[in-house]
Design an enzyme around this catalytic site. Structure first.
Site, PDB file in Angstrom:
ATOM      1  CG  ASP A   1      -1.723   0.667   1.491  1.00  0.00           C
ATOM      2  OD1 ASP A   1      -1.532   2.194   0.794  1.00  0.00           O
ATOM      3  OD2 ASP A   1      -2.799   1.306   2.768  1.00  0.00           O
TER       4      ASP A   1
ATOM      5  CE1 TYR B   1      -3.248  -0.227  12.009  1.00  0.00           C
ATOM      6  CE2 TYR B   1      -3.518   2.082  12.011  1.00  0.00           C
ATOM      7  CZ  TYR B   1      -3.680   0.713  12.101  1.00  0.00           C
ATOM      8  OH  TYR B   1      -4.590   0.579  10.597  1.00  0.00           O
TER       9      TYR B   1
ATOM     10  CE  LYS C   1      -5.109  -5.874  11.722  1.00  0.00           C
ATOM     11  NZ  LYS C   1      -4.425  -5.886  13.076  1.00  0.00           N
TER      12      LYS C   1
END
Ligand code: 13P
Ligand code: 13P
Ligand code: MG
Ligand code: MG
Ligand code: MG
Length: 364
Positions: A11, A227, A230
């Site tokens: 991504d 974070y 995912k």
């Protein structure tokens, strides 16, 4: 001469938010592979599922090849430049390091690779998911290769009847263990039923010893230390002739299982099988999606794709996933819709917890 099938994904910027990939990024990645992969690749296919770009590559360089991995890394870098220009969300999100260092593993992008001698007919399926993590493949891989209620070939095909070997990785302790099924089914399930930690990396035929499936297993947040979304995994499955039929490999997705991911990587939700066109997670940034592209390999050429989940036979799975999503969303911030605290360690929650820490008092 052996063929290598490599799928690398990342991504490098969402359009809009985390829902899709801007066409310009796909053009950049494709142009890069065309220009620079001429002497290296046999064939390639660029696609996306949600906000993740997937590079499907065939070549003869073997797995973990630094030139192949470098080529993919540079293609993602080229796409990142476009993402920055357009100020897309999370531009360069999954590229954790500034420089490439020989192998793309550990740098952020996910990799599934396998090397094999191309059979007289070589049907493969590339499964690609968004808004979830590598453990999402545990349930479907188990069904495909170890559950006779899913795969009748395990019962009636003499080339499958001996079963398969599962290589499982512990993503926290960085160890691996291999199980032979059906004898060790129960041992296998002890681990793979906990998909946040134990992931099926590879599956091998016991009849031929050949590789049958390979997944991308890593923990992006463990590597990044914070974070950053995912891991949105990919998985390659070879089909037919002693391996699951195409329809046996697709069948586990007819009943959407719950996976971790969805909004802010912090929720449990149903994995919805969709066509490429519908791989644009929107509701609460989801629910999590999976696409299955089929190819026939012909001397390394990727003949395809066939967009399997576009088929109407998956309509009721989508309906069920939407119904489950409706139900789970009612729970809002409550577990088990929100992930349990162990998993929330890898989200932004601990930052908020820190603020509350000083307010705790002892109970008399
Ligand atoms: P066909 O007779 O259509 O080739 O089907 C064989 C098969 O493998 C079905 O799963
Ligand atoms: P991605 O991993 O797909 O970027 O998702 C991140 C997120 O936070 C979605 O809400
Ligand atoms: Mg994203
Ligand atoms: Mg994603
Ligand atoms: Mg992601």
């Amino acid at each position: 001469e052996k063929l290598t099938l490599t799928v690398i994904k990342a991504d490098v910027g969402g359009f809009v938010g985390h829902s899709s990939v801007h066409p310009k990024l796909l053009q950049k990645a494709e142009a890069h592979l065309k220009e620079n992969g001429r002497d290296l690749l046999i064939d390639f296919h660029v696609t996306h599922v949600g906000d993740d770009i997937n590079l499907i590559l065939t070549h003869r360089e073997g797995p973990d090849n630094s030139e192949i991995h470098g080529l993919a890394w540079d293609a993602f870098k080229a796409a990142t430049e476009a993402a920055k220009e357009l100020k897309l969300y999370g531009a360069g999100q999954d590229l954790l390091k500034d420089a490439f260092s020989g192998n793309i593993k550990g740098l952020g992008p996910g990799v599934a690779e396998m090397e094999f001698a191309e059979r007289p007919s070589e049907p493969v399926i590339i499964f690609m998911a968004d808004k979830t993590e590598p453990g999402a493949w545990n349930y479907p891989l188990y069904k495909m290769f170890a559950d006779p209620f899913n795969t009748i070939g395990l019962v009636i095909d003499p080339k499958m009847h001996d079963g398969f070997k599962f290589e499982v990785h512990d993503l926290i302790d960085n160890k691996k263990i291999t199980f032979s099924t059906p004898e060790e089914l129960y041992d296998l399930l002890v681990l793979i039923g906990a998909p946040g930690r134990y992931c099926i990396k590879n599956v091998f035929s016991k009849t031929t010893g050949e590789i049958a499936a390979a997944s991308s297993t890593q923990r992006l947040n463990l590597m990044a230390g914070k974070y950053i979304g995912k891991d949105d995994p990919v998985c390659i499955v070879r089909c037919q002739s002693g391996l699951p039929a195409v329809g046996e490999a697709l069948e586990p997705f007819a009943n959407p299982h719950l996976v971790s991911g969805w909004m802010r990587g912090s929720h449990s939700g149903p994995l919805m099988p969709v066509s490429l066109k519908d791989a644009t997670p929107a509701r609460f940034d989801g629910p999590p999606r999976v696409v299955a592209l089929g190819f026939q390999l012909s001397n390394g050429k990727l003949v395809g794709p066939q967009d399997f989940f576009a088929d109407v036979s998956f309509d009721s799975a989508r309906k069920k996933a939407n119904d489950v999503a409706d139900y789970l969303r009612h729970l809002g911030p409550f577990e088990p819709h929100r992930l349990h605290l162990d998993e929330m360690e890898y989200t932004t929650l601990p930052l908020v917890m820190k603020k509350l820490k000083n307010r705790f008092e002892d109970i008399e």
